[in-house]
Design an enzyme around this catalytic site. Structure first.
Site, PDB file in Angstrom:
ATOM      1  N   TYR A  22       0.776  -1.206   0.004  1.00  0.00           N
ATOM      2  CA  TYR A  22      -0.121   0.100  -0.028  1.00  0.00           C
ATOM      3  C   TYR A  22       0.916   1.260  -0.089  1.00  0.00           C
ATOM      4  O   TYR A  22       0.164   2.407  -0.014  1.00  0.00           O
ATOM      5  CB  TYR A  22      -0.780   0.026   1.152  1.00  0.00           C
ATOM      6  CG  TYR A  22      -1.883  -1.349   1.060  1.00  0.00           C
ATOM      7  CD1 TYR A  22      -2.686  -1.468   0.175  1.00  0.00           C
ATOM      8  CD2 TYR A  22      -1.634  -2.266   2.340  1.00  0.00           C
ATOM      9  CE1 TYR A  22      -3.564  -2.461   0.115  1.00  0.00           C
ATOM     10  CE2 TYR A  22      -2.508  -3.347   2.371  1.00  0.00           C
ATOM     11  CZ  TYR A  22      -3.575  -3.490   1.432  1.00  0.00           C
ATOM     12  OH  TYR A  22      -4.369  -4.628   1.427  1.00  0.00           O
ATOM     13  N   HIS A  77     -14.410  -6.867  -3.273  1.00  0.00           N
ATOM     14  CA  HIS A  77     -14.529  -8.469  -3.361  1.00  0.00           C
ATOM     15  C   HIS A  77     -15.701  -9.039  -3.020  1.00  0.00           C
ATOM     16  O   HIS A  77     -15.935 -10.274  -3.140  1.00  0.00           O
ATOM     17  CB  HIS A  77     -13.189  -8.995  -2.747  1.00  0.00           C
ATOM     18  CG  HIS A  77     -11.939  -8.326  -3.322  1.00  0.00           C
ATOM     19  ND1 HIS A  77     -11.258  -8.042  -4.575  1.00  0.00           N
ATOM     20  CD2 HIS A  77     -11.234  -7.426  -2.205  1.00  0.00           C
ATOM     21  CE1 HIS A  77     -10.107  -7.361  -4.052  1.00  0.00           C
ATOM     22  NE2 HIS A  77     -10.173  -7.010  -2.972  1.00  0.00           N
ATOM     23  N   ASP A  84     -24.284  -2.393  -7.112  1.00  0.00           N
ATOM     24  CA  ASP A  84     -25.861  -1.882  -7.403  1.00  0.00           C
ATOM     25  C   ASP A  84     -26.050  -0.417  -7.322  1.00  0.00           C
ATOM     26  O   ASP A  84     -26.690   0.188  -8.155  1.00  0.00           O
ATOM     27  CB  ASP A  84     -26.916  -2.714  -6.704  1.00  0.00           C
ATOM     28  CG  ASP A  84     -27.055  -4.212  -6.986  1.00  0.00           C
ATOM     29  OD1 ASP A  84     -26.280  -4.507  -8.095  1.00  0.00           O
ATOM     30  OD2 ASP A  84     -27.740  -4.777  -6.490  1.00  0.00           O
ATOM     31  N   GLU A  95     -11.962   2.919 -11.271  1.00  0.00           N
ATOM     32  CA  GLU A  95     -11.395   1.874 -10.240  1.00  0.00           C
ATOM     33  C   GLU A  95     -10.108   2.240  -9.713  1.00  0.00           C
ATOM     34  O   GLU A  95      -9.216   1.985 -10.585  1.00  0.00           O
ATOM     35  CB  GLU A  95     -11.917   0.544 -10.269  1.00  0.00           C
ATOM     36  CG  GLU A  95     -11.500  -0.595  -9.305  1.00  0.00           C
ATOM     37  CD  GLU A  95     -11.399  -1.936  -9.920  1.00  0.00           C
ATOM     38  OE1 GLU A  95     -11.465  -2.126 -11.190  1.00  0.00           O
ATOM     39  OE2 GLU A  95     -11.367  -2.972  -9.130  1.00  0.00           O
ATOM     40  N   SER A  99      -2.509  -1.719  -4.531  1.00  0.00           N
ATOM     41  CA  SER A  99      -1.707  -3.012  -4.602  1.00  0.00           C
ATOM     42  C   SER A  99      -2.346  -3.627  -5.788  1.00  0.00           C
ATOM     43  O   SER A  99      -3.387  -3.248  -6.665  1.00  0.00           O
ATOM     44  CB  SER A  99      -2.041  -3.756  -3.460  1.00  0.00           C
ATOM     45  OG  SER A  99      -3.383  -4.352  -3.214  1.00  0.00           O
ATOM     46  N   ARG A 104      -2.234 -11.266  -6.230  1.00  0.00           N
ATOM     47  CA  ARG A 104      -2.383 -11.477  -4.754  1.00  0.00           C
ATOM     48  C   ARG A 104      -3.173 -12.877  -4.268  1.00  0.00           C
ATOM     49  O   ARG A 104      -3.283 -13.580  -5.385  1.00  0.00           O
ATOM     50  CB  ARG A 104      -2.826 -10.112  -3.871  1.00  0.00           C
ATOM     51  CG  ARG A 104      -1.874  -9.126  -4.020  1.00  0.00           C
ATOM     52  CD  ARG A 104      -2.407  -7.747  -2.907  1.00  0.00           C
ATOM     53  NE  ARG A 104      -2.331  -8.130  -1.805  1.00  0.00           N
ATOM     54  CZ  ARG A 104      -2.869  -7.288  -0.682  1.00  0.00           C
ATOM     55  NH1 ARG A 104      -3.309  -6.218  -1.162  1.00  0.00           N
ATOM     56  NH2 ARG A 104      -3.048  -7.676   0.430  1.00  0.00           N
ATOM     57  N   ARG A 108      -8.938 -11.995  -3.963  1.00  0.00           N
ATOM     58  CA  ARG A 108      -8.927 -10.610  -4.457  1.00  0.00           C
ATOM     59  C   ARG A 108      -9.177 -10.561  -6.058  1.00  0.00           C
ATOM     60  O   ARG A 108      -9.318  -9.584  -6.375  1.00  0.00           O
ATOM     61  CB  ARG A 108      -7.705 -10.132  -3.969  1.00  0.00           C
ATOM     62  CG  ARG A 108      -7.422  -9.799  -2.550  1.00  0.00           C
ATOM     63  CD  ARG A 108      -6.108  -8.967  -2.196  1.00  0.00           C
ATOM     64  NE  ARG A 108      -5.927  -9.379  -0.792  1.00  0.00           N
ATOM     65  CZ  ARG A 108      -6.258  -8.873   0.159  1.00  0.00           C
ATOM     66  NH1 ARG A 108      -7.278  -7.946   0.327  1.00  0.00           N
ATOM     67  NH2 ARG A 108      -5.570  -9.132   1.528  1.00  0.00           N
TER      68      ARG A 108
HETATM   69  C1  DQA Z   1      -6.909  -2.326  -2.045  1.00  0.00           C
HETATM   70  C2  DQA Z   1      -7.024  -4.015  -2.099  1.00  0.00           C
HETATM   71  C3  DQA Z   1      -8.096  -4.772  -1.513  1.00  0.00           C
HETATM   72  O1  DQA Z   1      -7.975  -6.103  -1.840  1.00  0.00           O
HETATM   73  C4  DQA Z   1      -7.730  -4.677   0.051  1.00  0.00           C
HETATM   74  O2  DQA Z   1      -8.827  -5.175   0.702  1.00  0.00           O
HETATM   75  C5  DQA Z   1      -7.727  -3.310   0.303  1.00  0.00           C
HETATM   76  C6  DQA Z   1      -7.150  -2.187  -0.584  1.00  0.00           C
HETATM   77  C7  DQA Z   1      -6.046  -1.601  -2.719  1.00  0.00           C
HETATM   78  O3  DQA Z   1      -5.894  -0.382  -2.833  1.00  0.00           O
HETATM   79  O4  DQA Z   1      -4.934  -2.219  -2.959  1.00  0.00           O
HETATM   80  O5  DQA Z   1      -8.086  -2.731   1.553  1.00  0.00           O
HETATM   81  O6  DQA Z   1      -8.328  -2.081  -2.439  1.00  0.00           O
END
Ligand code: DQA
Length: 139
Positions: A22, A77, A84, A95, A99, A104, A108
């Site tokens: 992150y 996820h 919706d 989006e 990460s 991963r 995810r």
């Molecule tokens: C996230 C990735 C998600 O899988 C995770 O639960 C997060 C952060 C990311 O910004 O990499 O909390 O959205």
């Protein structure tokens, strides 16, 4: 242009989360940089919440925005409800993930947001947010 920037659960803890996934910046650092980049080109509204229903309500009340940048965190996820709500939004949905969720754990790879997104920026730490804003300012 009016842009809503939504951050879901645990993103308020950036700076304390695993920097390998992150990065080192706090959400406040990232938001400050976004504001600087938007300057007078776009009005940014920041919404950060750990609760799914509150995020749904915020989206419902923001249908008049031009675009949404969303990092739904773990709800990406799991949340059919956020999917919706976003489905009603007529503007661009971008989006974002810090990460690389595609490389991963397999859970995810399930993604309730991706199919609604005009564009996704994934795995570039804070640059994912900056690229999302740049995309909206230039398209
Ligand atoms: C996230 C990735 C998600 O899988 C995770 O639960 C997060 C952060 C990311 O910004 O990499 O909390 O959205």
């Amino acid at each position: 242009m009016k842009i809503l920037i939504i951050n879901g659960p645990n993103l308020n803890m950036l700076g304390k989360r695993d920097p390998n996934h992150y990065g080192k910046l706090t959400l406040n650092d990232i938001n400050k940089e976004l504001k600087k980049r938007a300057k007078n080109k776009a009005k940014l509204v920041f919404y950060t919440n750990n609760e799914e229903g509150k995020i749904v309500t915020k989206i419902q009340r923001s249908l008049n925005f031009d675009a949404i940048i969303i990092n739904a965190g773990a709800y990406t996820h799991t949340s059919l409800a956020i999917h919706d709500a976003l489905e009603m939004f007529k503007g661009k949905i971008i989006e974002v993930h810090l990460s690389n969720v595609l490389e991963r754990e397999s859970f995810r790879k399930v993604n309730f947001i991706n199919s609604l997104a005009t564009k996704s920026f994934i795995g570039e730490k804070e640059n994912s947010y900056y690229k999302a804003l740049d995309y909206l300012l230039n398209n």
